[in-house]
Design an enzyme around this catalytic site. Sequence first.
Site, PDB file in Angstrom:
ATOM      1  N   LYS A 118       0.807  -1.226   0.000  1.00 50.69           N
ATOM      2  CA  LYS A 118       0.000   0.000   0.000  1.00 50.69           C
ATOM      3  C   LYS A 118       0.835   1.269   0.000  1.00 50.69           C
ATOM      4  O   LYS A 118       0.562   2.202  -0.762  1.00 50.69           O
ATOM      5  CB  LYS A 118      -0.938   0.006   1.204  1.00 50.69           C
ATOM      6  CG  LYS A 118      -2.125  -0.905   0.965  1.00 50.69           C
ATOM      7  CD  LYS A 118      -3.381  -0.429   1.628  1.00 50.69           C
ATOM      8  CE  LYS A 118      -4.486  -1.113   0.894  1.00 50.69           C
ATOM      9  NZ  LYS A 118      -5.749  -1.233   1.309  1.00 50.69           N
ATOM     10  N   GLU A 202      -6.753  10.161   6.679  1.00 49.29           N
ATOM     11  CA  GLU A 202      -7.086  10.035   5.272  1.00 49.29           C
ATOM     12  C   GLU A 202      -8.451  10.671   5.076  1.00 49.29           C
ATOM     13  O   GLU A 202      -9.262  10.695   6.001  1.00 49.29           O
ATOM     14  CB  GLU A 202      -7.154   8.544   4.924  1.00 49.29           C
ATOM     15  CG  GLU A 202      -6.774   8.202   3.517  1.00 49.29           C
ATOM     16  CD  GLU A 202      -6.732   6.689   3.326  1.00 49.29           C
ATOM     17  OE1 GLU A 202      -5.629   6.126   3.316  1.00 49.29           O
ATOM     18  OE2 GLU A 202      -7.820   6.096   3.221  1.00 49.29           O
ATOM     19  N   HIS A 237     -17.564  -6.091   1.985  1.00 49.80           N
ATOM     20  CA  HIS A 237     -16.357  -5.899   1.173  1.00 49.80           C
ATOM     21  C   HIS A 237     -16.133  -6.992   0.138  1.00 49.80           C
ATOM     22  O   HIS A 237     -15.097  -7.045  -0.503  1.00 49.80           O
ATOM     23  CB  HIS A 237     -15.103  -5.759   2.054  1.00 49.80           C
ATOM     24  CG  HIS A 237     -15.238  -4.686   3.090  1.00 49.80           C
ATOM     25  ND1 HIS A 237     -15.322  -3.352   2.748  1.00 49.80           N
ATOM     26  CD2 HIS A 237     -15.359  -4.738   4.433  1.00 49.80           C
ATOM     27  CE1 HIS A 237     -15.460  -2.644   3.854  1.00 49.80           C
ATOM     28  NE2 HIS A 237     -15.497  -3.455   4.895  1.00 49.80           N
ATOM     29  N   ARG A 294      -3.680  -8.908 -11.816  1.00 50.63           N
ATOM     30  CA  ARG A 294      -4.127 -10.218 -12.297  1.00 50.63           C
ATOM     31  C   ARG A 294      -5.427 -10.052 -13.064  1.00 50.63           C
ATOM     32  O   ARG A 294      -5.959  -8.952 -13.135  1.00 50.63           O
ATOM     33  CB  ARG A 294      -4.392 -11.136 -11.109  1.00 50.63           C
ATOM     34  CG  ARG A 294      -5.361 -10.468 -10.143  1.00 50.63           C
ATOM     35  CD  ARG A 294      -5.894 -11.381  -9.087  1.00 50.63           C
ATOM     36  NE  ARG A 294      -6.369 -10.639  -7.925  1.00 50.63           N
ATOM     37  CZ  ARG A 294      -7.553 -10.065  -7.808  1.00 50.63           C
ATOM     38  NH1 ARG A 294      -8.414 -10.131  -8.803  1.00 50.63           N
ATOM     39  NH2 ARG A 294      -7.892  -9.416  -6.716  1.00 50.63           N
TER      40      ARG A 294
END
Lengths: 507, 181
Positions: A118, A202, A237, A294
């Site tokens: 990240k 954030e 999620h 991917r």
Amino acid sequence: MAALKKVLVANRGEIAVRVMRTLRERRIGSVAVFSEVDRLAAHVLFADEALPLGGKTSAESYLRIDKIVDAARRAGADAVHPGYGFLSENPSFARALTAAGLTFVGPPADAMEIMGNKLKARAKMLAAGVRVIPGTDGPVSDPAEAARLAEEIGYPVIVKAAAGGGGKGMRIVRGPDQLAAALRATGEEAGKAFADSAVYLEKYIDRPRHIEIQVMADARGNAIHLGERECSLQRRHQKVVEECPSPFVDAAMREAMGRMAVQAAKAVGYVGAGTVEFIVDPGRDFYFLEMNTRLQVEHPVTEMVTYTDLVELQLAAAAGEPLPLRQEDVRARGWAMEFRIYAEDPARGFLPAAGRILRLREPVGPGIRHDSGIYQGCEVSVFYDPLLSKLVVYGAERGDVLERARRAFDEFVVAGIKTNIPFHKWLLAQPAFAAGDCDTHYIDEHFRPELLAQDPELPFVALVAAALAYHQHGRGAPAARGEADGATSRWRQAARREAVMRRSTHG
Amino acid sequence: MSEGRYVVDIGGAKRRVAVAARGARWELVLDGETHLVEQAVLERDEVVHLLVDGRSYLVDLVEKDWKRGRFVINFFADQIEVRVRDELEAVAEEITGGRGGEESFELRAPMPGIVVRALAAPGETVARGQGLLVLEAMKMQNELASELDGVVQEILVEDGQMVDGGTVLARVARSEPPAGT
């Protein structure tokens, strides 16, 4: 690099079968690998060749780099396609294959490594001019400093534990008066949970949408995008339904997001198929979230709308061929939706279900594609992901696709194990879904098991069927009634014997 | 021979139904309403197609326990459990309050799983509804109970053993097991 002749697919289930379908179309040999549990799994039955990995759990089989490299060598494969999940985003796997002289159908290991971290990814994207979620790029501890930064970022902000993850150790702050308390509480919580009390700030996105861009790059520095996928319908999620295009995105926004996604891919020297995920706020501002290095589960909706085969493009990129299309050649037509079919019981908290699929009737007809890893009689194991298949529905307009999907689910029979098909039927009846108005919280906020509707005719039909079966079974053959006592397979054998005998007596 | 009267338990309700052959078709009288049913068997005792008063239904008999008259019926995305009993049997059961006439009970694994532990030992007297063993499936522990007042004859599995769905796990007899077994 020479054209590929034989490819090992280091995966199982629907994605392994889907990759092998393209291999077969391209006349490339397909090699399956399988765990002890998967001897009779769909991908093994489908492949040209299959090699056992041994082991039951993923860790003992599909996650074993050494076993897969060895299998690829033994089979004489020249490349390995990783599918999604398992080893698909593992740079060590890509490196091990390269070291063994095998081609990895995926991006360079270095690109995977950057995007898999990240902080590294964020720094790289910032440097490349890709818009990331505004936030402090390091930990903050001083309340005055935090207040200044929060003001700069703009409220609401979210206080996150640097060592946190999976929704743990975070607090939403809507105004300056709540900030100091949130900093303290999150820090204390993080210290206890992760032995690291560092926190950072954030920007918090209210009612976010999750929209991603498909990119494709070759080894010669060319990269294009293939439009977006709307993935906002999630349950805890986990994506449940995806569509292309997004009802929320217009041409200008698509163009801007696409350009930024290509920029992101080029910044890490990407090759092959990748997906750049964006979080989008209700004001249509979008921010880089992460890049999946991917093929995605939901890639078929892009394929249906852009008339491409992403696996074929992946194979070409891996073989060193130039991209067969330029950005201006990419054309999108119509609408496609993917419904993930999971072995789980929506009536009982989406509890995973395992067992034998006793009956399977798949929807067919206009505008239906079913990417499946199951067949009638197959066993759904407790060891792996509960994704059984993906029902992809396409048509000219979004409205047509919704009606078609409803029809498809009305045809769909899976008996023997529970699936989330009744959940999809519920979803298709929701006006917000029909209007394309769902954000990522929609399902968690609106779905309740009591809302699952059964076919109103079910009790009547079942009663008639059961009463007739019982009536006929008992009459004239009293001995048969006690036989095998509920053991379906033994009973079935008896029934077959009986049927054969009848046939031989009556002609 | 081709007429029968049944009590059907379905979705918490009890329905009375009479079945009678009418040539190649069946007449069903359900709570006083008559339906004409044509039945085509696609796969014997597995898949039937019904034309009920001309309406078309494709039905799967997913689970069948002919002795107890228990079925799990699948109709497209939906499943339901149904119990069919002869009317006389049902009346007798209501009088005795138990499973009339059944001498033994076999506990079967309702799904694949791992045996956590037995809750009763052979020779032990158990009541109907009393737990016999704990089976773990999909990370959930399920207590499986006796459906009979009786004596545990045998526990056929060991702790930690993996079992397939349908495996017989234990036997309970209504009366004392005969000497020597």
